[in-house]
Design a protein around this motif. Structure first.
Motif, PDB file in Angstrom:
ATOM      1  N   TRP A  18       0.779  21.289  27.415  1.00 34.08           N
ATOM      2  CA  TRP A  18       0.413  21.189  28.815  1.00 34.08           C
ATOM      3  C   TRP A  18      -0.697  22.193  29.115  1.00 34.08           C
ATOM      4  O   TRP A  18      -0.741  23.284  28.548  1.00 34.08           O
ATOM      5  CB  TRP A  18       1.611  21.487  29.711  1.00 34.08           C
TER       6      TRP A  18
ATOM      7  N   ASP B 167       6.307  22.619  40.408  1.00 28.40           N
ATOM      8  CA  ASP B 167       6.001  21.206  40.150  1.00 28.40           C
ATOM      9  C   ASP B 167       5.723  20.976  38.670  1.00 28.40           C
ATOM     10  O   ASP B 167       6.175  19.990  38.077  1.00 28.40           O
ATOM     11  CB  ASP B 167       4.797  20.756  40.974  1.00 28.40           C
ATOM     12  N   ILE B 168       4.951  21.869  38.081  1.00 27.63           N
ATOM     13  CA  ILE B 168       4.610  21.737  36.658  1.00 27.63           C
ATOM     14  C   ILE B 168       5.859  21.843  35.800  1.00 27.63           C
ATOM     15  O   ILE B 168       6.064  21.050  34.863  1.00 27.63           O
ATOM     16  CB  ILE B 168       3.566  22.801  36.269  1.00 27.63           C
TER      17      ILE B 168
ATOM     18  N   ALA C 257       7.789  18.703  35.866  1.00 25.71           N
ATOM     19  CA  ALA C 257       7.173  17.686  35.007  1.00 25.71           C
ATOM     20  C   ALA C 257       7.439  17.962  33.533  1.00 25.71           C
ATOM     21  O   ALA C 257       7.516  17.027  32.723  1.00 25.71           O
ATOM     22  CB  ALA C 257       5.665  17.631  35.276  1.00 25.71           C
TER      23      ALA C 257
ATOM     24  N   THR D  86      -1.913  18.858  33.278  1.00 25.65           N
ATOM     25  CA  THR D  86      -1.907  17.626  32.512  1.00 25.65           C
ATOM     26  C   THR D  86      -1.357  17.951  31.130  1.00 25.65           C
ATOM     27  O   THR D  86      -1.359  19.113  30.713  1.00 25.65           O
ATOM     28  CB  THR D  86      -3.314  17.021  32.418  1.00 25.65           C
TER      29      THR D  86
ATOM     30  N   GLY E 221       0.725  13.282  33.032  1.00 24.70           N
ATOM     31  CA  GLY E 221       0.479  14.245  34.100  1.00 24.70           C
ATOM     32  C   GLY E 221      -0.944  14.178  34.590  1.00 24.70           C
ATOM     33  O   GLY E 221      -1.886  14.062  33.798  1.00 24.70           O
ATOM     34  N   GLU E 222      -1.095  14.223  35.904  1.00 24.06           N
ATOM     35  CA  GLU E 222      -2.419  14.166  36.524  1.00 24.06           C
ATOM     36  C   GLU E 222      -2.499  15.249  37.588  1.00 24.06           C
ATOM     37  O   GLU E 222      -1.615  15.352  38.446  1.00 24.06           O
ATOM     38  CB  GLU E 222      -2.642  12.799  37.161  1.00 24.06           C
TER      39      GLU E 222
END
Length: 287
Positions: free
Chosen positions: A103, A142-143, A146, A88, A78-79
Motif C-alpha cells: 500500500w 480509512d486506510i 481498507a 492505493t 484502492g483509489e
C-alpha cells in the motif's frame, strides 16, 4: 530467502522544480538498486514514465499516487480521494509462491504538527486536537480499514504501507529526544499510534531504535529555515515511512537517502537530488 529493497519517495510535484528531473530520478533509483517504490506527488505521469524507462511494472492511482516494481504487479486496489490524498495498493508477485501486498499513502499536509509544537509552542493536547482536525487521523483510519483483510492474513502474505504521512511518529517524540523537538516529548502522535495498534511496525525505527542518535528526518533537506522569513529553523522531522506487518519480512537495514548535497530552496533548479523530501529505503529478508 530473498532480499526485497523498498522505497517511499515524495517526488515533489513530479520533480518539476528541478531541471532534468526525470533523468535524475532514474539515476537515484538505479544507483540505490531498488525493487519496489511507493511514489507520492507523481503529477500523473511520473509513475508510467519511470516504469517504462526502467522496464518495470507500474500502477497509477489518480494524479498523485503510484507504485513501480521490478516484479510483476498482479492485483490493484484502492483509489485515493479526488484531492489525491488517501492510499492505493497492489500485490507484487516475487515468484510462483511468494507475494507481498504493498500500500502507498499520502495524507493531508496542514495543519502541521511540528509547526504547532516547535514554532507556535502549542500544548500537547492542542497538538493532538489539531492532528485530528487535519483529517490525517480519519485518513489513516480509512486506510487501515481498507487494509484490514490483508493485515488479518499478514503471516501468509506480508503487508507493506509506504508513504508521506505529513505526521510525526510517537516513536521519535520520546522524552529522551525532546531537545530535537523543541522540548516536546513524549507526544502520542495519533497517526503513528493508529498504525502501530493495527499491527504495522516501523522499519526505520526497528533498524535504529534510538531516535536521538538516528533521527531519520525526511522533511526537509531543502529547508534549513522556515519559509516565513523569520530566520527560525525549520523543524526537521521524520514524516515518510516504510511500515510492515507479517512474519515473512525481517528488517535487514533501513536508511534515509539524499544525494548530491542539494542547495536550499528556492535555488533548487540545478540540484542533483530532485525532491524536497529525503527518501526512505528499507531492505527486507523475505521468507
Amino acid at each position: 530467502m530473498r532480499e526485497l529493497k523498498v522505497m517511499s519517495w515524495n517526488l515533489w510535484l513530479g520533480g518539476s522544480p528541478v531541471e532534468d528531473h526525470r533523468a535524475k530520478q532514474l539515476k537515484v533509483l538505479l544507483e540505490a538498486d531498488i525493487d519496489v517504490v511507493g511514489l507520492q506527488e507523481t503529477a500523473g505521469t511520473a509513475t508510467r514514465e519511470l516504469a517504462e524507462a526502467l522496464g518495470w511494472h507500474h500502477h497509477q492511482a489518480g494524479h498523485n499516487l503510484g507504485v513501480i516494481s521490478r516484479y510483476p504487479i498482479t492485483d490493484r486496489f484502492g483509489e485515493p480521494a479526488p484531492s489525491g490524498y488517501g492510499a492505493t495498493g497492489v500485490t507484487v508477485r516475487l515468484d510462483d509462491t511468494k507475494g507481498v501486498t504493498v500500500w502507498n499513502a499520502h495524507l493531508n499536509h496542514t495543519p502541521y504538527g511540528p509547526y504547532d509544537a516547535c514554532l507556535d509552542r502549542r500544548p500537547v493536547p492542542v497538538l493532538v486536537e489539531h492532528e485530528r482536525a487535519s483529517g490525517r487521523v480519519a485518513g489513516i483510519e480509512d486506510i487501515l480499514r481498507a487494509m484490514a483483510r490483508g493485515l488479518a492474513t499478514r503471516d501468509a502474505t506480508p503487508v507493506l504501507l509506504l508513504g508521506d504521512f505529513n505526521a510525526p511518529s510517537h516513536l521519535d517524540w520520546a522524552e529522551a529526544a525532546a531537545p530535537l523537538h523543541g522540548g516536546y516529548g513524549p507526544v502520542a502522535w495519533p497517526v503513528s499510534k493508529a498504525a502501530e495498534e493495527a499491527g504495522l511496525r516501523d522499519s526505520y525505527r526497528m533498524a535504529h531504535p534510538d531516535p536521538v542518535s538516528a533521527p531519520g528526518a525526511t522533511w526537509s533537506p531543502l529547508h534549513p529555515l522556515h519559509e516565513d522569513g523569520s530566520g527560525r529553523a525549520e523543524p526537521q522531522d521524520r514524516i515518510d515511512y516504510v511500515l510492515f506487518a507479517g512474519d515473512g519480512l525481517t528488517v535487514l537495514d533501513s536508511t534515509t537517502l539524499v544525494t548530491g548535497g542539494p542547495s536550499p530552496y528556492p535555488a533548487v533548479a540545478a540540484n542533483t537530488w530532485p525532491s524536497d523530501h529525503a527518501a526512505v529505503i528499507t531492505t527486507f529478508a523475505v521468507r
